[in-house]
Design an enzyme around this catalytic site. Structure first.
Site, PDB file in Angstrom:
ATOM      1  N   ASN A   1      -5.994  -5.756   2.718  1.00 50.55           N
ATOM      2  CA  ASN A   1      -6.582  -5.224   3.954  1.00 50.55           C
ATOM      3  C   ASN A   1      -7.896  -5.957   4.246  1.00 50.55           C
ATOM      4  O   ASN A   1      -8.661  -6.251   3.332  1.00 50.55           O
ATOM      5  CB  ASN A   1      -6.838  -3.731   3.805  1.00 50.55           C
ATOM      6  CG  ASN A   1      -5.667  -3.019   3.161  1.00 50.55           C
ATOM      7  OD1 ASN A   1      -5.247  -3.386   2.067  1.00 50.55           O
ATOM      8  ND2 ASN A   1      -5.135  -2.050   3.819  1.00 50.55           N
TER       9      ASN A   1
ATOM     10  N   HIS B   1      -3.498  -5.586  11.159  1.00 50.07           N
ATOM     11  CA  HIS B   1      -4.495  -6.546  10.656  1.00 50.07           C
ATOM     12  C   HIS B   1      -4.429  -7.892  11.367  1.00 50.07           C
ATOM     13  O   HIS B   1      -4.140  -8.915  10.736  1.00 50.07           O
ATOM     14  CB  HIS B   1      -4.293  -6.804   9.154  1.00 50.07           C
ATOM     15  CG  HIS B   1      -4.319  -5.587   8.286  1.00 50.07           C
ATOM     16  ND1 HIS B   1      -3.780  -5.564   7.007  1.00 50.07           N
ATOM     17  CD2 HIS B   1      -4.823  -4.355   8.483  1.00 50.07           C
ATOM     18  CE1 HIS B   1      -3.951  -4.365   6.471  1.00 50.07           C
ATOM     19  NE2 HIS B   1      -4.572  -3.601   7.349  1.00 50.07           N
TER      20      HIS B   1
ATOM     21  N   GLU C   1       0.860  -1.187   0.000  1.00 48.72           N
ATOM     22  CA  GLU C   1       0.000   0.000   0.000  1.00 48.72           C
ATOM     23  C   GLU C   1       0.896   1.237   0.000  1.00 48.72           C
ATOM     24  O   GLU C   1       1.856   1.312   0.763  1.00 48.72           O
ATOM     25  CB  GLU C   1      -0.863  -0.073   1.270  1.00 48.72           C
ATOM     26  CG  GLU C   1      -1.390   1.228   1.782  1.00 48.72           C
ATOM     27  CD  GLU C   1      -1.927   1.086   3.232  1.00 48.72           C
ATOM     28  OE1 GLU C   1      -2.294  -0.038   3.649  1.00 48.72           O
ATOM     29  OE2 GLU C   1      -1.974   2.109   3.922  1.00 48.72           O
TER      30      GLU C   1
HETATM   31  P1  FDA Z   1     -12.867  -4.803  15.577  1.00 51.81           P
HETATM   32  O1  FDA Z   1     -11.503  -4.767  16.173  1.00 51.81           O
HETATM   33  O2  FDA Z   1     -13.200  -3.821  14.530  1.00 51.81           O
HETATM   34  O3  FDA Z   1     -13.948  -4.651  16.725  1.00 51.81           O
HETATM   35  C1  FDA Z   1     -13.874  -5.324  17.956  1.00 51.81           C
HETATM   36  C2  FDA Z   1     -14.620  -4.501  18.981  1.00 51.81           C
HETATM   37  O4  FDA Z   1     -14.806  -5.279  20.173  1.00 51.81           O
HETATM   38  C3  FDA Z   1     -13.868  -3.241  19.417  1.00 51.81           C
HETATM   39  O5  FDA Z   1     -14.741  -2.151  19.390  1.00 51.81           O
HETATM   40  C4  FDA Z   1     -13.405  -3.568  20.835  1.00 51.81           C
HETATM   41  O6  FDA Z   1     -13.299  -2.429  21.653  1.00 51.81           O
HETATM   42  C5  FDA Z   1     -14.507  -4.500  21.311  1.00 51.81           C
HETATM   43  N1  FDA Z   1     -14.090  -5.428  22.373  1.00 51.81           N
HETATM   44  C6  FDA Z   1     -12.948  -6.134  22.439  1.00 51.81           C
HETATM   45  N2  FDA Z   1     -12.913  -6.892  23.545  1.00 51.81           N
HETATM   46  C7  FDA Z   1     -14.075  -6.648  24.209  1.00 51.81           C
HETATM   47  C8  FDA Z   1     -14.620  -7.116  25.444  1.00 51.81           C
HETATM   48  N3  FDA Z   1     -13.970  -8.003  26.205  1.00 51.81           N
HETATM   49  N4  FDA Z   1     -15.825  -6.635  25.853  1.00 51.81           N
HETATM   50  C9  FDA Z   1     -16.505  -5.736  25.092  1.00 51.81           C
HETATM   51  N5  FDA Z   1     -16.027  -5.259  23.902  1.00 51.81           N
HETATM   52  C10 FDA Z   1     -14.832  -5.713  23.477  1.00 51.81           C
HETATM   53  N6  FDA Z   1      -8.482  -2.695   7.427  1.00 51.81           N
HETATM   54  C11 FDA Z   1      -8.860  -2.481   6.140  1.00 51.81           C
HETATM   55  O7  FDA Z   1      -9.526  -3.325   5.540  1.00 51.81           O
HETATM   56  N7  FDA Z   1      -8.482  -1.325   5.501  1.00 51.81           N
HETATM   57  C12 FDA Z   1      -7.720  -0.363   6.110  1.00 51.81           C
HETATM   58  O8  FDA Z   1      -7.417   0.683   5.509  1.00 51.81           O
HETATM   59  C13 FDA Z   1      -7.307  -0.598   7.461  1.00 51.81           C
HETATM   60  N8  FDA Z   1      -6.503   0.304   8.109  1.00 51.81           N
HETATM   61  C14 FDA Z   1      -6.221   0.124   9.453  1.00 51.81           C
HETATM   62  C15 FDA Z   1      -5.496   1.103  10.147  1.00 51.81           C
HETATM   63  C16 FDA Z   1      -5.272   0.958  11.513  1.00 51.81           C
HETATM   64  C17 FDA Z   1      -4.487   2.009  12.260  1.00 51.81           C
HETATM   65  C18 FDA Z   1      -5.785  -0.186  12.202  1.00 51.81           C
HETATM   66  C19 FDA Z   1      -5.560  -0.364  13.680  1.00 51.81           C
HETATM   67  C20 FDA Z   1      -6.493  -1.158  11.512  1.00 51.81           C
HETATM   68  C21 FDA Z   1      -6.716  -1.018  10.139  1.00 51.81           C
HETATM   69  N9  FDA Z   1      -7.450  -1.973   9.432  1.00 51.81           N
HETATM   70  C22 FDA Z   1      -7.749  -1.766   8.112  1.00 51.81           C
HETATM   71  C23 FDA Z   1      -7.929  -3.212  10.092  1.00 51.81           C
HETATM   72  C24 FDA Z   1      -9.434  -3.223  10.395  1.00 51.81           C
HETATM   73  O9  FDA Z   1      -9.827  -2.045  11.043  1.00 51.81           O
HETATM   74  C25 FDA Z   1      -9.738  -4.464  11.243  1.00 51.81           C
HETATM   75  O10 FDA Z   1      -9.377  -5.608  10.508  1.00 51.81           O
HETATM   76  C26 FDA Z   1     -11.211  -4.574  11.615  1.00 51.81           C
HETATM   77  O11 FDA Z   1     -11.626  -3.460  12.357  1.00 51.81           O
HETATM   78  C27 FDA Z   1     -11.463  -5.844  12.424  1.00 51.81           C
HETATM   79  O12 FDA Z   1     -12.854  -6.012  12.568  1.00 51.81           O
HETATM   80  P2  FDA Z   1     -13.464  -6.969  13.674  1.00 51.81           P
HETATM   81  O13 FDA Z   1     -14.933  -6.985  13.504  1.00 51.81           O
HETATM   82  O14 FDA Z   1     -12.749  -8.261  13.654  1.00 51.81           O
HETATM   83  O15 FDA Z   1     -13.083  -6.304  15.089  1.00 51.81           O
END
Ligand code: FDA
Length: 511
Positions: free
Chosen positions: A490, A452, A362
């Site tokens: 991604n 990721h 990217e």
């Molecule tokens: P996700 O992590 O989104 O959600 C999990 C939720 O559960 C969170 O809100 C968390 O707080 C909550 N949680 C966790 N434990 C808990 C508990 N015990 N009790 C209650 N709540 C709890 N991907 C992409 O496709 N394109 C991109 O451009 C990017 N860029 C990017 C930049 C940056 C800085 C990051 C950190 C990540 C990306 N990503 C990305 C990755 C993408 O954001 C990621 O893969 C998804 O958000 C994952 O989705 P999920 O549904 O798996 O969990």
């Protein structure tokens, strides 16, 4: 405190959870969502002056429970602030630092909006690698129904020509040309950012967000995070309640087949202010790869979910994430990438079909001091999976992940930088770019940064082919833990598409 009984509880408010919530609520089901992070909309209402922080000036809301910024490239690294349950969390393991979005909207709050469908052959290959065979009919269904549905659902857009040709994307145009010169294939990358809004930002008609160094600590405008798409639609049904600052700490199956959730309601210093118990008939897990895996493994050891399959905790990967950077200090004659760079990436370079060095890079922005610096997030294939275990004594998830998992990722990144340095951009007197050791001391490459995280509760291994956790009824997995460690691109479109597919099946068969 007895928090009450609910027909459906969803843990988390990220991509997988939001899809489940919208589909269930649209069918008329009442849904409770539990989220450990803040409801940032509510927080803004209570603190009218609050804005998500720019990368250059992070304040306490930028970071989950730390006194300084944790960003991989600390543009604002002088900042110091009070601890707070901020929007970006970094979890450090010995050989990898995993970044997570915190709050209502999960990862969608902090991510770069890149909206990419994986290569069909690789999608099949990565499941095949763990012994899960996706048939042609199943793949057809993914690629004709669920990926398009996910793209629509999150608000995918291709960057329009006028935006691509604006000064804000000179870094991408120069990056593409260098990549072509170096023999890599240019790839257009869609994004979910609202490009109509960006056009107005560029014209100076509205406050800047992508054009004002906002990403990773949240965007105040323009980005279609989940609170503007799936969660908004889910809430509009009137059937969804979201409880923020509610941390699920343990899950138990009751004798009657219902589930009991132990909850800590936390303050903004991550301290339990109240403990609650909720029960539900159907439980959907969407706490993300680390969150869901941790809860399942912990609950297994504690005895509440003792029948959990031995595959829970397995097949984890960093999606091959490796950061790489190149720069020149002798910039005379080199083409500038521009001082103004939008934070939303829209272009990449592919070398995915090269059997020796397969990867996707990217072209990332460097909105500060990026005129003569190239930055890339490289997505490699995975050769070997990591594995989680749970340490009850210290109450933490452990990860087996070391250099043997990432050695080829570093090699690929170094190969990429070498080729780019050799062929892309030459300045006067033949001066070249070289690996940026100022930004990344180990030869301009950092394989410890993971945006990721994927895997831990893999589809077809720890669950059936639709996310039903093996050994249990009415317990469903919806998030990135379903994907075996790697996608080649991604991940959130794929997480969304798998969740769309699972929930279709679950609604038609289990309700
Ligand atoms: P996700 O992590 O989104 O959600 C999990 C939720 O559960 C969170 O809100 C968390 O707080 C909550 N949680 C966790 N434990 C808990 C508990 N015990 N009790 C209650 N709540 C709890 N991907 C992409 O496709 N394109 C991109 O451009 C990017 N860029 C990017 C930049 C940056 C800085 C990051 C950190 C990540 C990306 N990503 C990305 C990755 C993408 O954001 C990621 O893969 C998804 O958000 C994952 O989705 P999920 O549904 O798996 O969990």
């Amino acid at each position: 405190k007895n928090g009450g009984h609910y027909p459906i509880i969803i843990v988390g408010t990220g991509y997988g959870s939001a899809v489940a919530a919208e589909r269930l609520a649209t069918q008329g089901h009442k849904v409770l969502m539990l989220e450990v992070g803040l409801d940032w909309k509510g927080y803004k209402q209570q603190n009218p002056d609050f804005k998500f922080h720019k990368m250059t000036f992070p304040g306490k809301e930028s970071t989950w429970m730390n006194k300084k910024p944790q960003a991989p490239i600390e543009l604002g690294n002088m900042a110091r602030f009070d601890e707070f349950t901020g929007v970006l969390q970094r979890i450090d393991y010995e050989h990898v630092k995993v970044y997570l979005g915190k709050g209502v909207g999960g990862g969608s709050l902090v991510n770069g909006g890149m909206t990419v469908v994986p290569d069909r052959n690789y999608f099949q290959e990565i499941y095949h690698k763990v012994g899960v065979e996706l048939s042609d009919a199943e793949l057809d269904e993914f690629y004709t129904i669920y990926f398009p549905r996910a793209n629509d659902g999150v608000g995918k857009q291709d960057a329009p020509e006028d935006i691509v040709n604006s000064k804000w994307y000179k870094f991408a145009r120069v990056g593409v040309q260098e990549g072509i010169d170096a023999g890599f294939e240019p790839v257009d990358v869609p994004n979910l950012y609202d490009f109509d809004y960006m056009r107005k930002e560029i014209a100076g008609e509205v406050p800047g967000s992508a054009t004002d160094k906002e990403v990773i600590y949240g965007n105040n405008y323009g980005k279609r995070d989940l609170t503007k798409t799936y969660l908004k639609r889910a809430l509009a049904t009137g059937n969804v309640t979201i409880m923020p600052q509610h941390k699920v700490v343990e899950i138990k199956e009751n004798f009657d087949g219902t589930y009991q959730l132990e909850i800590e309601q936390i303050d903004t210093l991550d301290r339990a202010v109240e403990t609650k118990t909720f029960t539900c008939d159907k439980l959907f897990m969407g706490a993300g790869s680390l969150g869901t895996t941790a809860l399942l493994l912990k609950s297994k050891l504690k005895g509440g979910l003792s029948k959990i399959d031995a595959n829970v905790g397995k097949y984890w990967g960093n999606n091959g994430n490796t950061m790489a950077s190149r720069n020149t200090l002798n910039f005379i004659g080199h083409t500038s990438r521009g001082l103004k760079q939008s934070t939303m990436p829209i272009r990449g370079l592919s070398n995915f079909d090269d059997p020796e060095h397969p990867f996707f890079a990217e072209i990332a922005p460097m909105p500060v001091m990026g005129a003569y610096t190239g930055l890339y997030l490289i997505v490699n294939k995975l050769k070997k999976f990591g594995e989680f275990s749970y340490d009850l004594t210290n109450d933490e998830l452990k990860l087996d992940w070391n250099e043997s998992h990432t050695a080829h990722m570093r090699k690929n990144a170094e190969f990429f930088l070498d080729r780019m340095n050799e062929h892309g951009s030459k300045g006067w007197f033949g001066s070249k770019f070289s690996n940026n050791k100022m930004l990344m001391p180990k030869n301009g490459v950092d394989e410890s940064i993971c945006y990721h995280p994927l895997g831990g509760v893999v589809l077809g291994k720890a669950t059936d082919l639709y996310g039903r956790l093996k050994g249990y009824k009415n317990l469903y997995i919806m998030d990135g833990s379903l994907i075996p460690g790697s996608l080649g691109v991604n991940p959130y479109v794929t997480i969304t598409a798998i969740a769309e597919r699972n929930i279709d099946k679950i609604i038609s068969q289990d309700f």
